[in-house]
Design a protein around this motif. Structure first.
Motif, PDB file in Angstrom:
ATOM      1  N   ALA A 166      44.453 -10.703 -48.659  1.00 51.03           N
ATOM      2  CA  ALA A 166      44.645  -9.258 -48.445  1.00 51.03           C
ATOM      3  C   ALA A 166      46.087  -8.944 -48.070  1.00 51.03           C
ATOM      4  O   ALA A 166      46.643  -7.934 -48.514  1.00 51.03           O
ATOM      5  CB  ALA A 166      43.681  -8.758 -47.372  1.00 51.03           C
TER       6      ALA A 166
ATOM      7  N   CYS B  90      43.563  -6.657 -55.413  1.00 49.21           N
ATOM      8  CA  CYS B  90      42.438  -7.506 -55.807  1.00 49.21           C
ATOM      9  C   CYS B  90      41.330  -7.367 -54.767  1.00 49.21           C
ATOM     10  O   CYS B  90      41.495  -6.698 -53.760  1.00 49.21           O
ATOM     11  CB  CYS B  90      42.888  -8.959 -55.936  1.00 49.21           C
ATOM     12  SG  CYS B  90      43.273  -9.742 -54.359  1.00 49.21           S
ATOM     13  N   ASP B  91      40.231  -8.025 -55.033  1.00 47.37           N
ATOM     14  CA  ASP B  91      39.130  -8.098 -54.074  1.00 47.37           C
ATOM     15  C   ASP B  91      39.358  -9.360 -53.233  1.00 47.37           C
ATOM     16  O   ASP B  91      39.090 -10.481 -53.705  1.00 47.37           O
ATOM     17  CB  ASP B  91      37.795  -8.175 -54.823  1.00 47.37           C
ATOM     18  CG  ASP B  91      36.592  -8.289 -53.906  1.00 47.37           C
ATOM     19  OD1 ASP B  91      36.759  -8.634 -52.713  1.00 47.37           O
ATOM     20  OD2 ASP B  91      35.474  -8.054 -54.394  1.00 47.37           O
TER      21      ASP B  91
ATOM     22  N   LEU C 298      36.388 -11.864 -52.795  1.00 44.95           N
ATOM     23  CA  LEU C 298      36.066 -12.568 -54.032  1.00 44.95           C
ATOM     24  C   LEU C 298      37.105 -13.649 -54.321  1.00 44.95           C
ATOM     25  O   LEU C 298      36.764 -14.776 -54.687  1.00 44.95           O
ATOM     26  CB  LEU C 298      35.990 -11.587 -55.206  1.00 44.95           C
ATOM     27  CG  LEU C 298      35.709 -12.203 -56.574  1.00 44.95           C
ATOM     28  CD1 LEU C 298      34.380 -12.934 -56.574  1.00 44.95           C
ATOM     29  CD2 LEU C 298      35.749 -11.124 -57.650  1.00 44.95           C
ATOM     30  N   GLU C 299      38.371 -13.325 -54.132  1.00 44.43           N
ATOM     31  CA  GLU C 299      39.427 -14.317 -54.358  1.00 44.43           C
ATOM     32  C   GLU C 299      39.319 -15.476 -53.362  1.00 44.43           C
ATOM     33  O   GLU C 299      39.569 -16.625 -53.718  1.00 44.43           O
ATOM     34  CB  GLU C 299      40.808 -13.678 -54.280  1.00 44.43           C
ATOM     35  CG  GLU C 299      41.139 -12.803 -55.459  1.00 44.43           C
ATOM     36  CD  GLU C 299      41.145 -13.537 -56.796  1.00 44.43           C
ATOM     37  OE1 GLU C 299      41.304 -14.780 -56.831  1.00 44.43           O
ATOM     38  OE2 GLU C 299      40.980 -12.868 -57.822  1.00 44.43           O
TER      39      GLU C 299
ATOM     40  N   THR D  35      40.469 -14.792 -46.920  1.00 45.01           N
ATOM     41  CA  THR D  35      40.367 -13.356 -47.242  1.00 45.01           C
ATOM     42  C   THR D  35      41.515 -12.594 -46.599  1.00 45.01           C
ATOM     43  O   THR D  35      42.152 -11.750 -47.242  1.00 45.01           O
ATOM     44  CB  THR D  35      39.008 -12.789 -46.776  1.00 45.01           C
ATOM     45  OG1 THR D  35      37.955 -13.481 -47.471  1.00 45.01           O
ATOM     46  CG2 THR D  35      38.893 -11.307 -47.044  1.00 45.01           C
TER      47      THR D  35
END
Length: 195
Positions: A142, A148-149, A152-153, A138
């Motif tokens: 980021a 994007c999220d 979720l990715e 995450t």
């Protein structure tokens, strides 16, 4: 004078024996007698290190998880000036266990994964491992792409890595094809043309 025994070293030796047996026959092939023989220790020595088979399996799962995590970390440390995108690519390719030298580790990992579906202690260890990996992924997502999220990715990447490992192990796809799938997904994530 009594012989001094390094209990932690013996526990790791037993865990390695568990992993070799699991790689050959799955976890159903892991018996106390076979573990003792493979580790070249007495059954009593195994029982002094682990009160139950579940305790032995739990330790072995942690042991293999630590080995994989250490290898992923070492790969990331090799290039400290790399971008978050490069780091994520290295981490996912290491974690997918696609290279021939990691095939035994992949078989063991999946044997534990299957057993975790019916073993709460093993499931708890795997959940903790995946939670840690998801946090790292995450953060890298980021940093690499703000559009994007990231959580979720990260979950998507973990699922993709596990799925690719499974498909390679059953010879549904080749390691090269699996790496192409992983590369394609990462390129799409970065908004780059695939190919």
């Amino acid at each position: 004078m009594p012989k001094l025994v390094d209990h932690e070293s013996r526990r790791r030796r037993i865990a390695d024996a568990v992993c070799r047996l699991a790689e050959e026959s799955g976890l159903e092939g892991v018996t106390l007698r076979d573990v003792a023989a493979r580790a070249e220790v007495s059954m009593g020595a195994v029982q002094r290190c682990f009160r139950t088979k579940d305790e032995m399996l739990t330790f072995a799962l942690r042991h293999i998880g630590e080995r994989i995590s250490a290898r992923v970390s070492a790969r990331l440390v090799q290039s400290p000036a790399q971008s978050a995108r490069t780091a994520l690519g290295h981490a996912t390719s290491e974690l997918s266990l696609l290279r021939e030298e990691h095939r035994a580790e992949a078989r063991v990992w999946l044997a534990f994964l299957a057993q975790a579906a019916v073993s709460r202690p093993l499931a708890e260890i795997l959940r903790a491992n995946y939670t840690g990996l998801q946090e790292v992924f995450t953060q890298l997502v980021a940093e690499a792409t703000p559009d994007c999220d990231p959580a979720l990715e990260a979950r998507t990447l973990l699922a993709l890595v596990d799925g690719l490992t499974t498909h390679v192990l059953i010879d549904h796809i080749s390691p090269a094809a699996a790496l192409d799938v992983l590369d394609h997904h990462l390129r799409r994530l970065w908004g780059e043309p695939a190919g």
